[in-house]
Design a protein around this motif. Sequence first.
Motif, PDB file in Angstrom:
ATOM      1  N   ARG A  86      -3.313 -11.359  -1.216  1.00 42.88           N
ATOM      2  CA  ARG A  86      -3.146 -12.562  -2.033  1.00 42.88           C
ATOM      3  C   ARG A  86      -4.214 -13.600  -1.710  1.00 42.88           C
ATOM      4  O   ARG A  86      -4.411 -14.543  -2.452  1.00 42.88           O
ATOM      5  CB  ARG A  86      -1.773 -13.155  -1.821  1.00 42.88           C
ATOM      6  CG  ARG A  86      -0.666 -12.303  -2.392  1.00 42.88           C
ATOM      7  CD  ARG A  86       0.664 -13.018  -2.198  1.00 42.88           C
ATOM      8  NE  ARG A  86       1.729 -12.331  -2.883  1.00 42.88           N
ATOM      9  CZ  ARG A  86       2.070 -12.571  -4.150  1.00 42.88           C
ATOM     10  NH1 ARG A  86       1.439 -13.469  -4.845  1.00 42.88           N
ATOM     11  NH2 ARG A  86       3.058 -11.908  -4.700  1.00 42.88           N
ATOM     12  N   ASP A  87      -4.922 -13.417  -0.593  1.00 41.24           N
ATOM     13  CA  ASP A  87      -5.970 -14.343  -0.172  1.00 41.24           C
ATOM     14  C   ASP A  87      -7.272 -13.955  -0.873  1.00 41.24           C
ATOM     15  O   ASP A  87      -7.849 -12.907  -0.582  1.00 41.24           O
ATOM     16  CB  ASP A  87      -6.135 -14.270   1.352  1.00 41.24           C
ATOM     17  CG  ASP A  87      -7.200 -15.206   1.884  1.00 41.24           C
ATOM     18  OD1 ASP A  87      -7.915 -15.849   1.075  1.00 41.24           O
ATOM     19  OD2 ASP A  87      -7.334 -15.294   3.119  1.00 41.24           O
ATOM     20  N   PRO A  88      -7.787 -14.772  -1.784  1.00 37.28           N
ATOM     21  CA  PRO A  88      -9.005 -14.395  -2.514  1.00 37.28           C
ATOM     22  C   PRO A  88     -10.248 -14.310  -1.628  1.00 37.28           C
ATOM     23  O   PRO A  88     -11.251 -13.723  -2.018  1.00 37.28           O
ATOM     24  CB  PRO A  88      -9.147 -15.494  -3.575  1.00 37.28           C
ATOM     25  CG  PRO A  88      -8.355 -16.633  -3.070  1.00 37.28           C
ATOM     26  CD  PRO A  88      -7.264 -16.077  -2.194  1.00 37.28           C
ATOM     27  N   ALA A  89     -10.194 -14.870  -0.427  1.00 36.40           N
ATOM     28  CA  ALA A  89     -11.348 -14.828   0.482  1.00 36.40           C
ATOM     29  C   ALA A  89     -11.426 -13.519   1.254  1.00 36.40           C
ATOM     30  O   ALA A  89     -12.448 -13.219   1.863  1.00 36.40           O
ATOM     31  CB  ALA A  89     -11.277 -15.994   1.461  1.00 36.40           C
ATOM     32  N   VAL A  90     -10.343 -12.736   1.254  1.00 30.39           N
ATOM     33  CA  VAL A  90     -10.300 -11.477   1.997  1.00 30.39           C
ATOM     34  C   VAL A  90      -9.954 -10.350   1.020  1.00 30.39           C
ATOM     35  O   VAL A  90      -8.827 -10.266   0.548  1.00 30.39           O
ATOM     36  CB  VAL A  90      -9.269 -11.531   3.144  1.00 30.39           C
ATOM     37  CG1 VAL A  90      -9.238 -10.208   3.889  1.00 30.39           C
ATOM     38  CG2 VAL A  90      -9.566 -12.676   4.087  1.00 30.39           C
ATOM     39  N   PHE A  91     -10.935  -9.499   0.727  1.00 27.16           N
ATOM     40  CA  PHE A  91     -10.687  -8.372  -0.174  1.00 27.16           C
ATOM     41  C   PHE A  91     -10.054  -7.247   0.641  1.00 27.16           C
ATOM     42  O   PHE A  91     -10.704  -6.636   1.495  1.00 27.16           O
ATOM     43  CB  PHE A  91     -11.986  -7.902  -0.835  1.00 27.16           C
ATOM     44  CG  PHE A  91     -11.780  -6.812  -1.843  1.00 27.16           C
ATOM     45  CD1 PHE A  91     -11.011  -7.018  -2.970  1.00 27.16           C
ATOM     46  CD2 PHE A  91     -12.361  -5.573  -1.659  1.00 27.16           C
ATOM     47  CE1 PHE A  91     -10.821  -6.008  -3.913  1.00 27.16           C
ATOM     48  CE2 PHE A  91     -12.185  -4.555  -2.582  1.00 27.16           C
ATOM     49  CZ  PHE A  91     -11.416  -4.784  -3.716  1.00 27.16           C
ATOM     50  N   THR A  92      -8.785  -6.995   0.399  1.00 25.24           N
ATOM     51  CA  THR A  92      -8.049  -5.941   1.095  1.00 25.24           C
ATOM     52  C   THR A  92      -7.536  -4.956   0.058  1.00 25.24           C
ATOM     53  O   THR A  92      -7.034  -5.360  -0.991  1.00 25.24           O
ATOM     54  CB  THR A  92      -6.869  -6.535   1.889  1.00 25.24           C
ATOM     55  OG1 THR A  92      -7.374  -7.484   2.817  1.00 25.24           O
ATOM     56  CG2 THR A  92      -6.104  -5.455   2.634  1.00 25.24           C
ATOM     57  N   THR A  93      -7.686  -3.672   0.365  1.00 23.45           N
ATOM     58  CA  THR A  93      -7.198  -2.639  -0.544  1.00 23.45           C
ATOM     59  C   THR A  93      -6.321  -1.650   0.208  1.00 23.45           C
ATOM     60  O   THR A  93      -6.402  -1.529   1.430  1.00 23.45           O
ATOM     61  CB  THR A  93      -8.356  -1.849  -1.189  1.00 23.45           C
ATOM     62  OG1 THR A  93      -9.066  -1.157  -0.169  1.00 23.45           O
ATOM     63  CG2 THR A  93      -9.282  -2.744  -1.975  1.00 23.45           C
ATOM     64  N   VAL A  94      -5.508  -0.945  -0.552  1.00 21.03           N
ATOM     65  CA  VAL A  94      -4.850   0.258  -0.063  1.00 21.03           C
ATOM     66  C   VAL A  94      -5.443   1.381  -0.909  1.00 21.03           C
ATOM     67  O   VAL A  94      -5.447   1.311  -2.139  1.00 21.03           O
ATOM     68  CB  VAL A  94      -3.321   0.196  -0.190  1.00 21.03           C
ATOM     69  CG1 VAL A  94      -2.696   1.506   0.247  1.00 21.03           C
ATOM     70  CG2 VAL A  94      -2.775  -0.965   0.630  1.00 21.03           C
ATOM     71  N   MET A  95      -5.975   2.391  -0.224  1.00 18.18           N
ATOM     72  CA  MET A  95      -6.714   3.464  -0.887  1.00 18.18           C
ATOM     73  C   MET A  95      -5.968   4.789  -0.755  1.00 18.18           C
ATOM     74  O   MET A  95      -5.453   5.110   0.305  1.00 18.18           O
ATOM     75  CB  MET A  95      -8.102   3.590  -0.263  1.00 18.18           C
ATOM     76  CG  MET A  95      -8.993   4.597  -0.904  1.00 18.18           C
ATOM     77  SD  MET A  95     -10.611   4.582  -0.080  1.00 18.18           S
ATOM     78  CE  MET A  95     -11.609   5.335  -1.324  1.00 18.18           C
TER      79      MET A  95
END
Length: 149
Positions: free
Chosen positions: A68-77
Motif C-alpha cells: 500500500r506504500d507507493p514508495a516501496v514496490f512490493t510484489t508477490v510472484m
Amino acid sequence: MTRLHFFLHDTVSGENPSAVVIARPNITQPSSFGFGTLFAINDPLTVGPAPTSTLIGNAQGLYVSSSRDPAVFTTVMYADFAFTSGRFNGSSFSLISRSSSSDAIRELAIVGGRGAFRMAQGFALTQINFANMTTGDVILECNVTLYHY
C-alpha cells in the motif's frame, strides 16, 4: 544441488512487452503499478544482462503489487522458470515468494520443479541489474540454488 546464474528481463513498455497488466483495482492511485495491480509475465531468461544475450528460457506466471506504500514496490510472484536450451532444456522450477524494492538483494522461495529439477526446493537471490523508473522495465540478476532429485 544445482546453482544457476542468469538474468530476467521484465519489460512493461514498448510494442512487445514481456509483462502486461491484466487487472487493476478500482481505486485512484499515484502509480500505474499501485497496490492490487496484477501482471501476467513471459519474461526472457538470458546468460548475460544485455537484451541480445543468449536466450536460455523464460519465466511465465503472475505477480501482483502488494504494498500500500507507493514508495516501496512490493510484489508477490508466482512463476515457472523454464529452460529451453542447454543442459536443463525442458526442465523448470517454480517460484512463489514476496519481493520488496526496499531490499537490495531479495531472497525468493523455490517450491517445486519438473524434469531435472523434479521436487526442487531452494532459493533465488535477485538484485536489480538495470531499472528504468519511467517505463518500469527491469533486468534482474538471479543466483539460484536448487536442491532436487
